[in-house]
Design an enzyme around this catalytic site. Structure first.
Site, PDB file in Angstrom:
ATOM      1  N   ASP A  95       0.854  -1.182   0.000  1.00  0.00           N
ATOM      2  CA  ASP A  95       0.000   0.000   0.000  1.00  0.00           C
ATOM      3  C   ASP A  95       0.897   1.241   0.000  1.00  0.00           C
ATOM      4  OD1 ASP A  95      -1.917  -1.888   0.302  1.00  0.00           O
ATOM      5  OD2 ASP A  95      -2.832  -1.029   2.101  1.00  0.00           O
TER       6      ASP A  95
ATOM      7  N   HIS B 104       5.164  -7.270  -0.450  1.00  0.00           N
ATOM      8  CA  HIS B 104       5.063  -8.560  -1.110  1.00  0.00           C
ATOM      9  C   HIS B 104       5.856  -8.559  -2.406  1.00  0.00           C
ATOM     10  CE1 HIS B 104       1.402  -9.786   1.361  1.00  0.00           C
ATOM     11  NE2 HIS B 104       1.513  -8.484   1.615  1.00  0.00           N
TER      12      HIS B 104
ATOM     13  N   SER C  35       7.439   3.647   5.303  1.00  0.00           N
ATOM     14  CA  SER C  35       8.747   3.871   4.688  1.00  0.00           C
ATOM     15  C   SER C  35       8.593   3.938   3.178  1.00  0.00           C
ATOM     16  CB  SER C  35       9.721   2.779   5.106  1.00  0.00           C
ATOM     17  OG  SER C  35      11.045   3.162   4.797  1.00  0.00           O
TER      18      SER C  35
END
Length: 409
Positions: free
Chosen positions: A192, A268, A378
């Site tokens: 995200d 991911h 981050s």
């Protein structure tokens, strides 16, 4: 007897006169005292001395500067100025006006890097591990949810009492159906976040945001033979960018995704690929929010980061997890030897690890497979090789979620 009574009456009259004068002086200087009491109120005994001495003592005490007050004033003023600049930038973004670039000077970068962000991040990490009392969990997590707009309906466990500490709350898992993985595009979003920049790599320079670049070679580090990626025979040895392109006719592309504190903190695999090599760069832990990225050139090269390189069906592929303030902990699930924000590493160095020394196949990753996590928001940077007809399906500033399409052929 009469003489003694006269002396007592005279003394009483003189004391009354002195008190009257002092009362008049006190009322006359009332406005002055109201102004000066902010700094430090003088002892009451000074009002019974000569009026000139009282005035001099007040002036000396009022304009006395102390280092702590000076640092607080200058630091608070500078922080207020930066917040005001950030507010103006947000307003310009809402109006669709391009934000002018104002790069930090060398002394500003040096001053920022002098802040012990690594130590503070380690302290924050330890604080996150402290188990909270059951009665305190819901108020603390609710405040964080309200501040950063976290959507707990997507969490695998919605009950806030389930998370024993802040670290578990930050690393919460999502419901499988909340992030469907796109099967029709070559590259998906690994996390995200917000799209800061993307496009082709030109002249070995990559844009962290529009108009602010960093060196690709400084960011990824020098090539090593352990990466086991065949260089193109037509490549120029003087060009680091050309060395990364393994197939003739291909181009090098990049994409920068910023994870805010309220975003899902796991990342991911963005495609089917093999991880062959890991490089860990200890460094600073400056903030990587878009405002700072527009302010400090080569921000991502200053910060601590973990670079994973390998290959996919079109050639070279890399994913880099960039640390930030309070995000010193970067975890890669299949790399148990990785230790980030550790005092044993010195800034300016890097640590290599090859995944093909013992396993000739490297680490195979499937699209959408869990790869790693941050302890807070981050940045993820993708740099990969693809044919010239590769097209991105995103826009700068766009909010994106894990599993959504980044681009395809």
């Amino acid at each position: 007897m009469a003489a003694s009574m006269e002396r007592l009456c005279g003394a009483a009259l003189r004391r009354s006169s002195v008190l009257t004068d002092c009362s008049f002086s006190w009322h006359k200087n009332l406005s002055l005292r109201k102004t000066l009491v902010v700094w430090k109120q003088p002892p009451f005994r000074t009002f019974f001395t000569d009026r000139r001495k009282v005035h001099d003592a007040l002036v000396v005490r009022t304009f006395r500067l102390r280092p702590f007050h000076f640092l607080v004033a200058t630091g608070g003023g500078y922080a207020s100025y930066r917040q005001y600049e950030k507010y103006k930038e947000e307003q310009l973004e809402k109006m669709g006006i391009e934000i002018p670039i104002k790069l930090a000077s060398e002394w500003e970068v040096s001053l920022y890097k002098s802040v012990p962000t690594r130590l503070l991040s380690r302290a924050w990490g330890r604080l996150n591990q402290v188990e909270l009392p059951t009665w305190l969990r819901k108020p603390v997590y609710s405040l964080y949810i309200w501040t950063f707009g976290v959507n707990m309906k997507e969490a695998a466990v919605e009950d806030l009492h389930h998370y024993r500490n802040l670290s578990e709350f930050f690393r919460r898992k999502l419901k499988p159906q909340s992030r469907p993985v796109c099967c029709y595009h070559s590259v998906i979003s690994p996390s995200d976040g917000k799209i800061l920049n993307f496009g082709q790599v030109k002249n070995c320079e990559v844009e962290q945001v529009k108009g602010v670049t960093y060196s690709l070679e400084s960011f990824l580090g020098p090539r090593t033979c352990t990466e086991d990626v065949q260089f193109s025979q037509t490549s120029s040895c003087n060009s680091f960018q050309n060395q990364l392109v393994t197939q003739e006719g291909n181009e090098l592309y990049h994409c920068v995704i910023y994870l805010a504190p309220g975003d899902y903190h796991c990342f991911h695999s963005p495609t089917d690929w093999r991880v062959l090599h890991r490089r860990h760069f200890p460094g600073s832990l400056m903030s990587v929010n878009p405002g700072i990225a527009r302010w400090i050139k080569e921000l991502f090269c200053h910060n601590e980061r973990v670079v994973l390189t390998g290959d996919w069906k079109h050639g070279f592929f890399s994913l880099t997890a960039v640390g930030a303030t309070n995000v010193g902990s970067i975890r890669i699930y299949f790399d148990r030897d990785l230790r980030t924000n550790s005092p044993r590493y010195s800034k300016g160095s890097y640590n290599d690890f090859s995944f093909i020394t013992n396993n000739k196949e490297g680490i195979p990753m499937r699209k959408g497979e869990h790869l790693g996590e941050f302890n807070l928001g981050s940045t993820i940077v993708l740099v990969f090789e693809a044919p010239k007809n590769f097209n991105f399906h995103i826009k700068p500033g766009q909010k994106i979620r894990f599993g959504e399409a980044l681009g395809s052929l």
